[in-house]
Design a protein around this motif. Structure first.
Motif, PDB file in Angstrom:
ATOM      1  N   UNK A 172      30.472  11.445  57.258  1.00 23.15           N
ATOM      2  CA  UNK A 172      31.196  10.792  58.337  1.00 23.15           C
ATOM      3  C   UNK A 172      32.695  11.048  58.321  1.00 23.15           C
ATOM      4  N   UNK A 173      33.277  11.247  57.135  1.00 19.71           N
ATOM      5  CA  UNK A 173      34.719  11.494  57.034  1.00 19.71           C
ATOM      6  C   UNK A 173      35.150  12.733  57.808  1.00 19.71           C
ATOM      7  N   UNK A 270      21.875  19.340  56.464  1.00 23.19           N
ATOM      8  CA  UNK A 270      22.602  18.068  56.463  1.00 23.19           C
ATOM      9  C   UNK A 270      23.748  18.196  57.464  1.00 23.19           C
ATOM     10  N   UNK A 271      23.475  17.963  58.753  1.00 21.03           N
ATOM     11  CA  UNK A 271      24.461  18.263  59.799  1.00 21.03           C
ATOM     12  C   UNK A 271      25.731  17.425  59.704  1.00 21.03           C
ATOM     13  N   UNK A 272      26.825  18.046  60.114  1.00 23.74           N
ATOM     14  CA  UNK A 272      28.095  17.344  60.213  1.00 23.74           C
ATOM     15  C   UNK A 272      28.031  16.359  61.378  1.00 23.74           C
ATOM     16  N   UNK A 273      28.809  15.284  61.336  1.00 25.63           N
ATOM     17  CA  UNK A 273      28.766  14.280  62.410  1.00 25.63           C
ATOM     18  C   UNK A 273      29.372  14.825  63.707  1.00 25.63           C
ATOM     19  N   UNK A 279      32.573   3.825  58.193  1.00 25.76           N
ATOM     20  CA  UNK A 279      32.973   4.330  56.874  1.00 25.76           C
ATOM     21  C   UNK A 279      31.905   3.953  55.851  1.00 25.76           C
ATOM     22  N   UNK A 280      31.377   4.943  55.142  1.00 25.09           N
ATOM     23  CA  UNK A 280      30.422   4.697  54.078  1.00 25.09           C
ATOM     24  C   UNK A 280      31.154   4.173  52.855  1.00 25.09           C
ATOM     25  N   UNK A 281      30.619   3.131  52.234  1.00 25.16           N
ATOM     26  CA  UNK A 281      31.186   2.601  50.998  1.00 25.16           C
ATOM     27  C   UNK A 281      30.052   2.209  50.066  1.00 25.16           C
ATOM     28  N   UNK A 282      30.372   2.093  48.795  1.00 28.13           N
ATOM     29  CA  UNK A 282      29.410   1.590  47.809  1.00 28.13           C
ATOM     30  C   UNK A 282      30.054   0.413  47.079  1.00 28.13           C
TER      31      UNK A 282
END
Length: 282
Positions: A172-173, A270-273, A279-282
């Motif tokens: 996503x970045x 694994x396609x680009x957005x 925002x992905x976070x852990x």
């Protein structure tokens, strides 16, 4: 070996992450040996945080680095949002320094946003930088809107890096954050660059294309995943492992370059957005 410049220092593009380290006493000696093996293999950056094991990771790192030349290392730690106020930030920093057995950090990151006004955190970080206890400061888990807000503040554009989750299964970045950071010359620190060994269901290591690329380079799938992350300019990957062999392989991945054809194959798998992603976070 691919390198980048961060906070005025040139460092290898693969460092050492320490999340989850220091939690199990039975693993302590193996974890210390792995960190030391990474440094012996050429790593300079060690990334930790006061949050990791409530300080136990920092204490582990301090022990692991006790006999290393401090000037050869680039040490990163992070402050929790509840400690990022004018009253508490210096106290947190001193505690981290004590656990790490050092008198300064090369980079001190605001771990994620909380209720303390961003302007207050930034001005306090700026003040701490003048004391010499931190050489530079930055942020973590910031999206594009957060970065825009940061840059609008006095001194906000002095941030030296942004640390976000980034790996082949979480791109996503690339839609907005990475272009923004390139335009503003803000390096990226990519955490969980191998998706924590697929524990979040990304199935990167079992993907046929990833395995084929690894075989073509006589490399491991993890080395391919790391090489993919650091194909981005001014990007530092900080994988974590408690295995000496895996640590050595991680650092060696800094010399692996994927071909344009291989990158295209991975893009297809694994396609680009194509739109803005949360925002992905852990």
């Amino acid at each position: 070996m691919k390198q980048l410049t961060i906070a005025g220092q040139t460092v290898p593009a693969i460092g050492i992450g320490t999340w989850h380290m220091g939690d199990q006493p039975a693993q302590r000696s193996a974890e210390i040996a792995a960190i030391q093996a990474g440094i012996a293999a050429g790593a300079r950056v060690i990334d930790t945080a006061e949050m990791y094991g409530a300080g136990r990771a920092e204490s582990l790192v301090g022990e692991a680095l006790a006999n290393e030349r401090r000037e050869d290392l680039f040490l990163i730690s992070k402050v929790l949002p509840e400690n990022a106020s004018r009253q508490k930030l210096a106290v947190s920093l001193d505690a981290s320094l004590q656990r790490l057995r050092t008198d300064y950090l090369d980079l001190y990151l605001y771990h994620w946003r909380g209720t303390v006004p961003l302007a207050e955190t930034v001005s306090t970080l700026q003040q701490l930088q003048t004391t010499g206890k931190i050489r530079a400061w930055g942020i973590s888990n910031f999206d594009q809107a957060d970065l825009n807000e940061l840059w609008s503040l006095p001194g906000g554009n002095q941030a030296a890096a942004n640390e976000d989750l980034y790996h082949l299964g979480s791109r996503g970045l690339e839609y907005d954050v990475l272009p923004w950071q390139r335009a503003h010359q803000l390096p990226l620190i990519a955490y969980s660059p191998i998706a924590q060994g697929d524990v979040w269901g990304h199935h990167l290591t079992t993907n046929e294309i990833v395995q084929q690329v690894a075989a073509a380079h006589h490399a491991t799938v993890y080395q391919v995943l790391l090489a993919w992350v650091i194909r981005q300019p001014q990007t530092l990957a900080i994988p974590q492992t408690s295995s000496i062999a895996h640590m050595q392989q991680n650092i060696a991945a800094g010399a692996l370059t994927l071909t344009a054809e291989e990158l295209a194959q991975l893009d297809q798998a694994f396609p680009a957005p194509t739109t803005k992603q949360p925002l992905d976070t852990l």
